[in-house]
Write a protein that holds these residues in place. Structure first.
Motif, PDB file in Angstrom:
ATOM      1  N   ARG A   1     103.696  21.654  74.645  1.00 46.05           N
ATOM      2  CA  ARG A   1     102.982  22.609  73.786  1.00 46.05           C
ATOM      3  C   ARG A   1     101.910  21.919  72.948  1.00 46.05           C
ATOM      4  N   ASN A   2     102.256  20.721  72.476  1.00 46.97           N
ATOM      5  CA  ASN A   2     101.270  19.997  71.691  1.00 46.97           C
ATOM      6  C   ASN A   2     100.051  19.636  72.523  1.00 46.97           C
ATOM      7  N   LEU A   3     100.316  19.230  73.768  1.00 44.94           N
ATOM      8  CA  LEU A   3      99.214  18.856  74.645  1.00 44.94           C
ATOM      9  C   LEU A   3      98.239  20.007  74.757  1.00 44.94           C
ATOM     10  N   LYS A   4      98.819  21.183  74.921  1.00 41.68           N
ATOM     11  CA  LYS A   4      98.039  22.381  75.125  1.00 41.68           C
ATOM     12  C   LYS A   4      97.072  22.620  73.969  1.00 41.68           C
ATOM     13  N   ARG A   5      97.640  22.626  72.766  1.00 44.11           N
ATOM     14  CA  ARG A   5      96.817  23.063  71.669  1.00 44.11           C
ATOM     15  C   ARG A   5      95.969  21.938  71.079  1.00 44.11           C
ATOM     16  N   SER A   6      96.212  20.701  71.482  1.00 45.93           N
ATOM     17  CA  SER A   6      95.507  19.628  70.812  1.00 45.93           C
ATOM     18  C   SER A   6      94.841  18.684  71.808  1.00 45.93           C
ATOM     19  N   ASP A   7      94.453  19.251  72.892  1.00 49.26           N
ATOM     20  CA  ASP A   7      93.845  18.470  73.951  1.00 49.26           C
ATOM     21  C   ASP A   7      92.759  17.541  73.408  1.00 49.26           C
ATOM     22  N   ALA A   8      91.940  18.070  72.504  1.00 51.70           N
ATOM     23  CA  ALA A   8      90.795  17.290  72.046  1.00 51.70           C
ATOM     24  C   ALA A   8      91.134  16.424  70.846  1.00 51.70           C
ATOM     25  N   ARG A   9      92.416  16.404  70.443  1.00 51.18           N
ATOM     26  CA  ARG A   9      92.773  15.618  69.280  1.00 51.18           C
ATOM     27  C   ARG A   9      93.813  14.567  69.657  1.00 51.18           C
ATOM     28  N   ALA A  10      93.340  13.539  70.336  1.00 42.90           N
ATOM     29  CA  ALA A  10      94.287  12.542  70.837  1.00 42.90           C
ATOM     30  C   ALA A  10      94.157  11.216  70.097  1.00 42.90           C
ATOM     31  N   ILE A  11      95.297  10.566  69.921  1.00 35.75           N
ATOM     32  CA  ILE A  11      95.370   9.214  69.382  1.00 35.75           C
ATOM     33  C   ILE A  11      95.854   8.325  70.533  1.00 35.75           C
ATOM     34  N   ALA A  12      95.217   7.186  70.721  1.00 36.91           N
ATOM     35  CA  ALA A  12      95.687   6.269  71.769  1.00 36.91           C
ATOM     36  C   ALA A  12      96.419   5.101  71.138  1.00 36.91           C
ATOM     37  N   ILE A  13      97.483   4.670  71.803  1.00 37.51           N
ATOM     38  CA  ILE A  13      98.163   3.440  71.412  1.00 37.51           C
ATOM     39  C   ILE A  13      98.047   2.471  72.572  1.00 37.51           C
ATOM     40  N   LEU A  14      97.418   1.344  72.322  1.00 33.08           N
ATOM     41  CA  LEU A  14      97.309   0.308  73.356  1.00 33.08           C
ATOM     42  C   LEU A  14      98.356  -0.765  73.051  1.00 33.08           C
ATOM     43  N   ILE A  15      99.257  -0.963  73.998  1.00 33.12           N
ATOM     44  CA  ILE A  15     100.406  -1.850  73.764  1.00 33.12           C
ATOM     45  C   ILE A  15     100.290  -3.125  74.583  1.00 33.12           C
ATOM     46  N   LYS A  16     100.367  -4.241  73.917  1.00 25.83           N
ATOM     47  CA  LYS A  16     100.422  -5.517  74.635  1.00 25.83           C
ATOM     48  C   LYS A  16     101.848  -6.026  74.583  1.00 25.83           C
ATOM     49  N   GLY A  17     102.435  -6.305  75.730  1.00 24.64           N
ATOM     50  CA  GLY A  17     103.788  -6.858  75.721  1.00 24.64           C
ATOM     51  C   GLY A  17     104.843  -5.789  75.872  1.00 24.64           C
ATOM     52  N   ILE A  18     104.853  -5.124  77.023  1.00 25.76           N
ATOM     53  CA  ILE A  18     105.776  -4.008  77.218  1.00 25.76           C
ATOM     54  C   ILE A  18     107.226  -4.458  77.158  1.00 25.76           C
ATOM     55  N   SER A  19     107.505  -5.724  77.515  1.00 26.52           N
ATOM     56  CA  SER A  19     108.910  -6.123  77.568  1.00 26.52           C
ATOM     57  C   SER A  19     109.430  -6.558  76.199  1.00 26.52           C
ATOM     58  N   ASN A  20     108.623  -6.504  75.183  1.00 28.75           N
ATOM     59  CA  ASN A  20     109.109  -6.845  73.857  1.00 28.75           C
ATOM     60  C   ASN A  20     109.842  -5.648  73.236  1.00 28.75           C
ATOM     61  N   PRO A  21     111.173  -5.725  73.137  1.00 27.31           N
ATOM     62  CA  PRO A  21     111.937  -4.573  72.649  1.00 27.31           C
ATOM     63  C   PRO A  21     111.602  -4.227  71.206  1.00 27.31           C
ATOM     64  N   PHE A  22     111.004  -5.182  70.510  1.00 24.40           N
ATOM     65  CA  PHE A  22     110.615  -4.948  69.125  1.00 24.40           C
ATOM     66  C   PHE A  22     109.664  -3.750  69.011  1.00 24.40           C
ATOM     67  N   PHE A  23     108.811  -3.564  70.026  1.00 23.67           N
ATOM     68  CA  PHE A  23     107.846  -2.462  69.974  1.00 23.67           C
ATOM     69  C   PHE A  23     108.474  -1.085  70.183  1.00 23.67           C
ATOM     70  N   ASN A  24     109.613  -1.040  70.898  1.00 23.02           N
ATOM     71  CA  ASN A  24     110.189   0.265  71.221  1.00 23.02           C
ATOM     72  C   ASN A  24     110.452   1.116  69.985  1.00 23.02           C
ATOM     73  N   SER A  25     111.018   0.479  68.956  1.00 22.30           N
ATOM     74  CA  SER A  25     111.342   1.255  67.755  1.00 22.30           C
ATOM     75  C   SER A  25     110.071   1.742  67.063  1.00 22.30           C
ATOM     76  N   MET A  26     108.995   0.944  67.190  1.00 11.34           N
ATOM     77  CA  MET A  26     107.739   1.372  66.569  1.00 11.34           C
ATOM     78  C   MET A  26     107.121   2.530  67.338  1.00 11.34           C
ATOM     79  N   ILE A  27     107.163   2.460  68.654  1.00 11.81           N
ATOM     80  CA  ILE A  27     106.559   3.513  69.477  1.00 11.81           C
ATOM     81  C   ILE A  27     107.208   4.857  69.180  1.00 11.81           C
ATOM     82  N   LYS A  28     108.525   4.817  68.993  1.00  7.71           N
ATOM     83  CA  LYS A  28     109.236   6.054  68.652  1.00  7.71           C
ATOM     84  C   LYS A  28     108.701   6.685  67.372  1.00  7.71           C
ATOM     85  N   VAL A  29     108.486   5.866  66.359  1.00  6.65           N
ATOM     86  CA  VAL A  29     107.945   6.377  65.091  1.00  6.65           C
ATOM     87  C   VAL A  29     106.539   6.933  65.318  1.00  6.65           C
TER      88      VAL A  29
END
Lengths: 343, 343
Positions: free
Chosen positions: B54-82
């Protein structure tokens, strides 16, 4: 002709990949001689930088989406890496989207498809609970990965790549029984789960029944929906409750490695030794299980092969080279230090 | 008025989130009475399903990108969730993009921005090595998260949220020294790294120098670029080499928890006890470090707070409420069982 990768270039030049990157990107912070050597190797070997940015540019309209359920499951990380590599090789771009535990991923897929004109979709984890009706609406080829629809009414209608979760869970339970364990607790998923958690519960029960061991419902522990699913904390809490209620078991089978690690830590904190006092087994075959102390007896899913076959199946479907296919892989029991044979 | 979440609905109804999901999605597999109760609670509490679709639908033009370096670092997982939660709350959609170790993320960002008309960008990990020129080209607000540009020439030009990696690494090294260790090996990143790996190396050297302990270059071990960066395997191999070369140290400081876990396992496999024979310390404060056996002494980065402040800073920039800001958080030394005080 196959292109070589940046890793190959780094190896040939005896430098790190970041140095090769700096050479390619004209970064000032590099020794000019090193740079020249690298650019020479690149030229000679027909290396094409597989930069996401460049791929995005030329393949805007050729995107594959991966919808991931369970971001905290480290088992998926190794698969996502393979997906990224293989999709880049085919010059498609990649859209990653996390789906929360309670979301309907078919809905998310339908919206994404509309918005981004996808060529194909991979569903990673989740989905087993969705209706045929919803799946039928998806207008592009898709593959369910690590999700089996075995034994469901729509068995032959959709492509999937998975292990047989019932069989593999049965395999682990039988292994514990073969080691003399009869009182085996199960750390399972949410009570309402109808996905892999339910299949692994079925496998556990099947094995016990086959050996005439009555199933004691107190042995079956479900995740607390307040906690992150498949987290170490979840495994810790379930095991703590098991101990506090005085449930008498000689082994604990956790349906993921992360739950198993939480279980071991709870046992250690309660003054118990693993496996001397109680055995613990996991599922997935993650890096963590191998490096834990004690290493965790687990079922290894061939993650990389499954990821490669998922991509292959998807591209074959996109190119109409294949009909629906179901690929079931064998899991492998990897013995660790965490299970003891009883006398 | 704040909306309640699906977790709140589940709690109030005493059911799992998946049951609430089934109620919302008209799934047939739910008790009609349960469904009625859930829908009633939803109505009374003004719950709005925060469905990605639903969010995708109504906010197509309002996107934030997150560029992640180091996918295997579990430290980032908790941040991505937030990030996911906070961005959904603001009714923006989210584009996640993984960036390989050798890729220039500013290039990826520029292409993404063109393609998706982003409103803002978060760079997670990486980037410290890029030139001002490249950063200046990015036409939308961005925040560097877990990346400090401290001591760089462009210090005051960009917003970032991080710990002071030099200081925190110094803190851990000082802690080991305070426990009587002088021969401290360092498991570090690639030789060519100019990002956090280099900063943590600086902190280590600084602490030794402050205590007049000469730096022995044999103690400083770099990751093998052939292996996944910050993987347990990397830590394992570096420690194995250290032992095989007979390097004499009483403690190992690994610049990530995953490297530390690999180190402990290598020591155990070589017949050594941790911490009795040798102490091991990590960095990041991940779940794994707390659940490992022995638990790993580490530096906790306040991941959730840092993630929330990253988002806040980004939205403040988007709304032009703020200028460039640099937020430096204090790490916290979390003592575990893996470090022993020497006599």
């Amino acid at each position: 002709m196959e292109c070589i990768t940046i890793k190959d270039v780094a190896r040939v030049c005896g430098v790190g990949v970041s140095t090769v990157s700096r050479a390619i990107n004209n970064h000032p912070d590099i020794n000019p001689e090193t740079k020249e050597m690298i650019m020479q190797v690149i030229k000679e070997n027909n290396y094409v930088p597989n930069n996401s940015a460049r791929n995005l540019k030329r393949s805007d309209a050729r995107a594959i989406a991966i919808l991931i359920k369970g971001i905290s499951n480290p088992f998926f990380n190794s698969m996502i890496k393979v997906f990224e590599e293989e999709i880049q090789k085919k010059k498609y771009s990649l859209v990653l989207q996390h789906v929360d535990a309670w979301q309907d991923e078919t809905e998310v897929a339908l919206e994404l498809e509309k918005e981004k004109r996808l060529r194909g979709i991979i569903f990673l984890g989740g989905i087993a609970s969705h209706s045929q009706e919803q799946l039928k609406k998806i207008p592009v080829p898709f593959v369910l990965s690590t999700v089996s629809l075995l034994g469901k009414e729509y068995k032959n209608d959709y492509s999937f790549v998975s292990v047989d979760d019932v069989k593999e869970s049965c395999r682990m339970t039988e292994h514990l029984i073969s080691q003399g364990h009869e009182k085996i607790a199960l750390l399972c998923s949410y009570k309402e789960d109808v996905s892999i958690g339910a299949l692994r519960l079925t496998g556990y029960k099947k094995a016990l029944e086959a050996h005439n061991i009555p199933v004691d419902e107190r042995w079956i522990r479900h995740m607390d929906p307040e906690l992150d699913s498949y987290s170490m904390e979840s495994g810790y809490r379930m095991t703590k409750a098991l101990l506090e209620e005085g449930v008498d078991c000689t082994a604990i089978f956790a349906i993921s490695d992360s739950l198993a690690i939480g279980a071991v830590r709870a046992l250690i904190d309660a003054g118990k030794r693993v496996p001397e006092d109680i055995s613990v087994a996991g599922f997935d075959g993650t890096e963590m299980a191998a490096y834990y102390n004690p290493s965790i007896t687990t079922i290894r899913q061939p993650a990389e092969t499954m990821a490669k076959e998922t991509i292959k199946l998807l591209f074959d479907s996109i190119k109409k080279k294949t009909n629906v296919q179901q690929l079931i892989f064998e899991g492998e029991l990897v013995p660790g230090e965490s299970v003891k044979k009883l006398n």
